[in-house]
Motif scaffolding. Structure first.
Motif: not given
Lengths: 158, 342
Positions: A131-145
């Motif tokens: 997102i910037s030099e220090t900021a991040r966005k973590l996107n999780f994707n999954f199927n398992r419960k």
């Protein structure tokens, strides 16, 4: 790979990324596979540091780029892999990935987008966006419960 | 004493014969980059099968080049770690087989100890010319360790990387700049034509520790490249030669300074008679030049071809081990991918 569940969380520092990793590590177990995707410097190894500490291993996590696979020991083995240097699916096949993926421990795999077709559908995929030099966005994707429970824990912890 | 040294811990099959730990009789390296061109251009990430194909021809070539017959070989030395398990296995298996067939002892050697003993090759003698203790910096694609060598075969790790290895930082920076692999020689070449007018990159430091943290330097390069729109790569944003040179120079200065700073700090904590360099990064001419300028004790910098992986350093380390402890029949030895230096 198709996923039914999505979740995003923001991190504004390396420390926050490691904390998110801690929560992930505390809530995964034998047989779980975590796929990490993100550009150079996104923080994949930092997140892995958190995961491995969360699993109960206090080692410093070094980049596995050169050695391809590093093994850490908690109550069970943790395999930290890196597909960065691999450019063809033939060479990935030759890593004998299945031995690890369906083995006796947890797998955390950096640059997993290079070997998409090798990973089972019940893996947890985390894409890290700059997102910037220090900021991040973590996107999780999954199927398992079980990963739904993990996401609830993440919402509660942060 | 003639020792055959076998080194297959990564992706070079390297076989040498060394006399009395110092005099190189032959030094053959089958680089897999080259091998793979013959087999259709596969990039050699997974090395064990290629070692398996090349090891016997490479041993034969090494014997031929030395002018010796196998009867004149007194011992077989082999790297048993640290490294890739599959690659190490090929070398260790070959060593055991030869030992059995030729009726010679087999000596397992730590790869890092080998890099240290590259300082003794080429008829050098640091223990006589400089003396102990030595501070050794082993820096390559897979390792970045500072070792206090108190005497022959006696080591203490006093600093190591907590994330990326120095050679890896070179490789990844080279990738950002669209340079080739391995990154070290490419960046060194590009840096030569720089004016040095770019803002410096950080020299990452860990407080109260001699450990290294180099991933922050890599991230700083990536962040600036993103800001200046030369990364991530597209078809339209390739940097011009000048930018590549300036980035290469600024990065190389930052990493060289970081390595030297930790050596200087180690020299304050430990009284050393000299500094020894090993590993592929030690072949970097800017590191060697700046290190020599900064030290007031002798610098032992093996020739560049002895800094990268080779069998001679394994044979040399084995010679000093045999001198001190003799040989014992060790056919039950195993590979140890995360072998530590003691």
């Amino acid at each position: 790979m198709e996923f039914n569940n999505e979740f995003s969380i923001n991190s504004n520092s390396e420390e926050a990324t490691i904390k998110i990793g801690n929560v992930i590590g505390e809530n995964i177990s034998i047989g779980d596979i975590v796929l990490l995707i993100g550009d150079l410097g996104a923080g994949k190894t930092k997140l892995t540091q958190g995961i491995i500490n969360g699993l109960g291993c206090s080692d410093f996590v070094r980049s596995p780029t050169f050695v391809l696979i590093t093994e850490y020991i908690a109550d069970f083995p943790i395999y930290h892999m890196d597909l960065y240097r691999l450019d063809t699916s033939e060479s990935i096949d030759r890593l004998f990935l299945d031995e690890y993926l369906y083995g006796d421990g947890v797998c955390v795999i950096e640059w997993a987008d290079k070997g998409d077709e090798f990973f089972p559908h019940d893996s947890l995929m985390i894409k890290i966006e700059n997102i910037s030099e220090t900021a991040r966005k973590l996107n999780f994707n999954f199927n398992r419960k079980s990963f739904k429970d993990l996401v609830e824990k993440l919402k509660g912890a942060l | 004493m003639n020792i055959l040294g076998i080194e297959t811990s990564c992706d070079d099959t390297a076989i040498s014969i060394v006399k009395d730990g110092q005099s190189i009789k032959s030094n053959i390296i089958a680089s897999q980059v080259h091998m793979h061109e013959k087999y259709g251009g596969i990039i050699p990430e997974i090395a064990s099968r290629e070692h398996f194909l090349t090891i016997i021809p490479t041993i034969n070539e090494s014997l031929y080049e030395s002018g010796l017959t196998h009867k004149e070989i007194d011992c077989i030395a082999v790297t048993n770690g640290p490294g890739l398990a599959g690659s190490l296995l090929v070398g260790v298996n070959a060593a055991k087989g030869l030992g059995l067939a030729w009726d010679k002892p087999v000596m397992p050697i730590n790869h890092l100890e080998g890099h240290i003993y590259s300082g003794w090759l080429d008829n050098k003698n640091p223990d006589k010319e400089v003396g102990f203790p030595l501070i050794c910096l082993i820096a390559s694609g897979g390792h970045t360790e500072m070792v206090l060598m108190k005497n022959h075969l006696t080591y203490e790790i006093i600093g190591k990387t907590r994330d990326d290895a120095a050679g890896e930082a070179f490789d990844k920076t080279a990738r950002v700049l669209r340079l080739g692999f391995p990154g070290g020689p490419e960046i060194q070449k590009e840096a030569e034509s720089a004016n040095g007018n770019l803002d410096p990159f950080p020299r990452p430091e860990i407080k109260d520790s001699l450990d290294f943290s180099l991933s922050g330097l890599k991230t700083a390069v990536v962040n600036r490249a993103i800001k200046e729109n030369i990364y991530p790569h597209t078809d339209f944003n390739a940097p011009n030669n000048e930018i590549v040179s300036e980035y290469s120079f600024a990065f190389q200065e930052a990493i060289v300074d970081t390595l030297i700073r930790n050596i200087s700090r180690a020299l304050k904590n430990f009284e050393a008679k000299g500094v020894l360099l090993g590993g592929g990064v030690a072949a970097n001419s800017r590191l060697r030049e700046k290190m020599a300028q900064n030290l007031d004790i002798p610098l032992i910098a093996p020739k560049p071809y002895l800094c990268t992986d080779n069998g001679a350093m394994i044979a040399s380390a084995a010679y000093y081990r045999i001198k001190q402890y003799g040989t014992s029949p060790t056919f039950d030895m195993d590979v140890v991918p995360n072998l530590k230096l003691h």
